[in-house]
Design a protein around this motif. Structure first.
Motif, mmCIF file in Angstrom:
data_model
loop_
_atom_site.group_PDB
_atom_site.id
_atom_site.type_symbol
_atom_site.label_atom_id
_atom_site.label_comp_id
_atom_site.label_asym_id
_atom_site.label_seq_id
_atom_site.Cartn_x
_atom_site.Cartn_y
_atom_site.Cartn_z
ATOM 1 N N TYR A 30 63.813 62.254 100.861
ATOM 2 C CA TYR A 30 64.205 60.859 101.042
ATOM 3 C C TYR A 30 65.006 60.626 102.310
ATOM 4 O O TYR A 30 65.763 59.670 102.409
ATOM 5 C CB TYR A 30 65.006 60.389 99.813
ATOM 6 C CG TYR A 30 64.249 60.557 98.536
ATOM 7 C CD1 TYR A 30 63.168 59.730 98.236
ATOM 8 C CD2 TYR A 30 64.584 61.562 97.630
ATOM 9 C CE1 TYR A 30 62.452 59.888 97.066
ATOM 10 C CE2 TYR A 30 63.868 61.726 96.450
ATOM 11 C CZ TYR A 30 62.805 60.891 96.176
ATOM 12 O OH TYR A 30 62.085 61.056 95.025
ATOM 13 N N LEU A 34 61.278 59.248 104.324
ATOM 14 C CA LEU A 34 61.361 57.869 103.851
ATOM 15 C C LEU A 34 61.589 56.903 105.012
ATOM 16 O O LEU A 34 60.971 55.828 105.076
ATOM 17 C CB LEU A 34 62.491 57.745 102.820
ATOM 18 C CG LEU A 34 62.734 56.365 102.203
ATOM 19 C CD1 LEU A 34 61.456 55.798 101.594
ATOM 20 C CD2 LEU A 34 63.834 56.445 101.147
ATOM 21 N N GLU A 53 56.226 57.751 95.207
ATOM 22 C CA GLU A 53 57.444 58.094 94.482
ATOM 23 C C GLU A 53 57.850 56.902 93.610
ATOM 24 O O GLU A 53 57.504 55.753 93.908
ATOM 25 C CB GLU A 53 58.573 58.419 95.458
ATOM 26 C CG GLU A 53 58.339 59.666 96.301
ATOM 27 C CD GLU A 53 58.667 60.938 95.545
ATOM 28 O OE1 GLU A 53 59.115 60.845 94.381
ATOM 29 O OE2 GLU A 53 58.471 62.035 96.118
ATOM 30 N N VAL A 58 63.207 55.408 94.930
ATOM 31 C CA VAL A 58 63.135 55.060 96.348
ATOM 32 C C VAL A 58 64.144 53.966 96.678
ATOM 33 O O VAL A 58 64.821 54.013 97.711
ATOM 34 C CB VAL A 58 61.705 54.634 96.735
ATOM 35 C CG1 VAL A 58 61.683 54.014 98.133
ATOM 36 C CG2 VAL A 58 60.766 55.838 96.676
ATOM 37 N N HIS A 61 67.528 55.436 97.225
ATOM 38 C CA HIS A 61 67.688 56.140 98.498
ATOM 39 C C HIS A 61 67.618 55.183 99.689
ATOM 40 O O HIS A 61 68.252 55.438 100.716
ATOM 41 C CB HIS A 61 66.651 57.255 98.614
ATOM 42 C CG HIS A 61 66.965 58.436 97.747
ATOM 43 N ND1 HIS A 61 67.869 59.403 98.113
ATOM 44 C CD2 HIS A 61 66.503 58.795 96.517
ATOM 45 C CE1 HIS A 61 67.966 60.306 97.149
ATOM 46 N NE2 HIS A 61 67.146 59.967 96.179
#
Length: 211
Positions: A30, A34, A53, A58, A61
Motif C-alpha cells: 500500500y 497504491l 484489494e 485501500v 491506506h
C-alpha cells in the motif's frame, strides 16, 4: 521561479522528511504500488478495483498516505473525493531507511508471497479432488517447452519458474519491460471468466546461491 503543480497533476519530485512518510511509501502493498494508481486524479474505490484489494482496506491506506502528505486531494466526483499523488518521484534519505539491512524491507514481503503461494497450491490440490495429493505422480519436464497440460491441471494452476540466463544490461531491462507490458496487455475485464491473478517478477544480478 518554480510554480507548484496544479492540484490535478503530481509534482515532479517529493523529498521524504519523516519516518512516517518513509514507512508509508515503502509499504510493499500500500505504498508506491497504491500511489501509482493516483498519477491521474482517482477515487479510493477506483484504486481498490485497480489493485484488486478490499475497498475498506485501500480507503484506510489512502487516508494514511494523505495524512502524511504523499497523496493530496485533487477535487471531488459527486460525493467522492479525488486524490492525486504528491509527485512522480520520491527521494528517501538514507537515514530514514535501513538500506544496509535490506531484509528489514524484503523479508515481510517474501513471507507474504510464499505463504499466499502455498495456500494457492493447497486450494488447487483441493480443486483437483485430492487435498493431500497422495494419489498423484510428480512430473518434472526438462527443456524450454512443456507439454500443454491445462486439461490435466485445470485453470489457474500455480506455477513456479526459475531461470538463470546471461544478459547484457540492455537485455536485462528489456526483459523486465517486456514482461510488464505482456501482463498489461493480457489484463482482462471479462468478469465472467477472469480471476484475480498474481505474478511476482523478481530479477537480480547473479545466481540463486551466493558463493
Amino acid at each position: 521561479m518554480t510554480h507548484p503543480a496544479p492540484l490535478h497533476a503530481p509534482g515532479e519530485t517529493f523529498q521524504v522528511t519523516s519516518l512516517a512518510q518513509a514507512g508509508a511509501l515503502l509499504d510493499f502493498s500500500y505504498g508506491a504500488r497504491l500511489l501509482e494508481q493516483f498519477l491521474q486524479p482517482a477515487t479510493a474505490s477506483h484504486a481498490a478495483r485497480a489493485i484488486s484489494e478490499p475497498a475498506n482496506r485501500v480507503t484506510y491506506h489512502v487516508r494514511k498516505l494523505t495524512d502524511c502528505g504523499l497523496l493530496r486531494v485533487a477535487g471531488h466526483q459527486g460525493k467522492r473525493v479525488l486524490y492525486v499523488a504528491a509527485a512522480r518521484t520520491f527521494h528517501v534519505p538514507r537515514t530514514l531507511v535501513q538500506l544496509d539491512q535490506p531484509l528489514t524491507l524484503i523479508e515481510p514481503v517474501m513471507r507474504e508471497v510464499t505463504t499466499t503461494y502455498a495456500h494457492a497450491i493447497l486450494d488447487w490440490q483441493s480443486r483437483q479432488g485430492h487435498p493431500d495429493a497422495s494419489g498423484d505422480d510428480l512430473t518434472v519436464h526438462l527443456g524450454r517447452g512443456a507439454p500443454e497440460a491445462e486439461g490435466d491441471t485445470g485453470p489457474f494452476a500455480p506455477a513456479l519458474r526459475l531461470r538463470t540466463v546471461q544478459l547484457t544490461p540492455r537485455q536485462y531491462r528489456a526483459a523486465q519491460d517486456a514482461l510488464n507490458d505482456l501482463l498489461t496487455r493480457l489484463e482482462s475485464d471479462d468478469t465472467d471468466d477472469a480471476r484475480t491473478s498474481t505474478f511476482v517478477l523478481m530479477t537480480f544480478k547473479g545466481q540463486l546461491h551466493l558463493t
